[in-house]
Write an enzyme that holds these catalytic residues in place. Structure first.
Site, mmCIF file in Angstrom:
data_model
loop_
_atom_site.group_PDB
_atom_site.id
_atom_site.type_symbol
_atom_site.label_atom_id
_atom_site.label_comp_id
_atom_site.label_asym_id
_atom_site.label_seq_id
_atom_site.Cartn_x
_atom_site.Cartn_y
_atom_site.Cartn_z
ATOM 1 N N ASP A 102 -7.277 39.324 7.742
ATOM 2 C CA ASP A 102 -8.660 38.942 7.898
ATOM 3 C C ASP A 102 -8.705 38.014 9.119
ATOM 4 O O ASP A 102 -7.697 37.399 9.469
ATOM 5 C CB ASP A 102 -9.114 38.199 6.634
ATOM 6 N N LEU A 103 -9.861 37.895 9.753
ATOM 7 C CA LEU A 103 -9.974 37.033 10.926
ATOM 8 C C LEU A 103 -10.715 35.730 10.611
ATOM 9 O O LEU A 103 -10.130 34.659 10.623
ATOM 10 C CB LEU A 103 -10.679 37.781 12.067
ATOM 11 N N ASP A 104 -12.020 35.832 10.313
ATOM 12 C CA ASP A 104 -12.848 34.645 10.092
ATOM 13 C C ASP A 104 -12.350 33.813 8.912
ATOM 14 O O ASP A 104 -12.125 34.340 7.821
ATOM 15 C CB ASP A 104 -14.298 35.048 9.824
ATOM 16 N N ASP A 128 -8.577 34.744 3.339
ATOM 17 C CA ASP A 128 -9.010 33.550 2.607
ATOM 18 C C ASP A 128 -9.922 33.858 1.435
ATOM 19 O O ASP A 128 -10.105 33.008 0.564
ATOM 20 C CB ASP A 128 -9.767 32.614 3.559
#
Length: 240
Positions: A16-18, A188
């Protein structure tokens, strides 16, 4: 590092990025503030309605086209268009205004620096295994310096329905040509990342930099295989 179940050999990772590789919350607050200021300045009629009115417009367009929830960029475009039309703009005027605003948002959205600590982890991992990014957001990984680390980037909308739907996870497995269980997804969010990855057959790592207690989290649907509080722990995990 905390293990919830036995973890086999990891041959690739998806990320995941954000809010995983960087804190996205202040970025989004800044983008939204600047986007609102731009809209009010260039199209003053937009300021005649409250934020709650614009939020209701956003919900209305999604009710008319549920696909929009999978594409945050298109959803914003259609929301601004529809709102301005309700305020008296022609379809053409509304489309141009919405397009101009979205162009600005996309520019602002990727105007930040990824922490060096994240870059160091990605650099080390990418030298030992393939990495794939899977995101529901619209950040430009080239502009934020992440493209060199990822073999592939999958974005909700362009590449399928948003996480936790299985579509992008399955595309990652197909691209990597590895058993799903040998791919560790790192993210997250307990639903979009952990639950989404596990129901797609991947192994899951919960990135918990907020010191949350998983049994107290209302969004817990599925336990991850492993929990880390620092991304650097992924390197140690890879060296087991």
């Amino acid at each position: 590092m905390r293990f919830y179940r036995q973890l086999g050999r990891i041959e690739a990772m998806t990320f995941d990025l954000d809010d995983t590789l960087y804190d996205n919350r202040p970025i989004i607050r800044r983008v939204e503030a600047q986007a609102t200021e731009w809209l009010h300045t260039h199209h003053p009629i937009s300021a005649s309605k409250s934020n709650s009115w614009w939020q209701e417009i956003k919900h209305q367009v999604a009710e008319k086209d549920s696909w929009l929830r999978n594409d945050v960029t298109l959803w914003r475009l259609k929301s601004i268009e529809y709102g301005l039309i309700q305020l008296g703009y022609s379809v053409q005027q509304a489309h141009q205004a919405a397009t101009d605003l979205v162009d600005l948002v996309l520019e602002l959205r990727s105007d930040f620096k990824v922490p060096d600590s994240s870059l160091q982890v990605l650099d080390k991992l990418s030298k030992t295994m393939p990495l794939v990014a899977i995101t529901n957001g619209n950040v430009d990984i080239h502009k934020i310096g992440l493209s060199r680390y990822f073999s592939k980037v999958l974005k909700a909308g362009a590449d399928g329905r948003a996480k936790p739907h299985q579509e992008m996870y399955h595309k990652a497995v197909q691209f990597l040509e590895l058993p799903a269980k040998s791919i560790l997804h790192v993210g997250d969010h307990l639903i979009t990342d952990v639950h989404g990855a596990k129901r797609s057959g991947l192994s899951a790592c919960w990135f918990n930099d907020q010191n949350k207690i998983i049994r107290n989290e209302p969004k817990t649907r599925t336990l991850p295989d492993v929990e880390v509080k620092l991304l650097h722990e992924l390197i140690l995990l890879n060296e087991r």
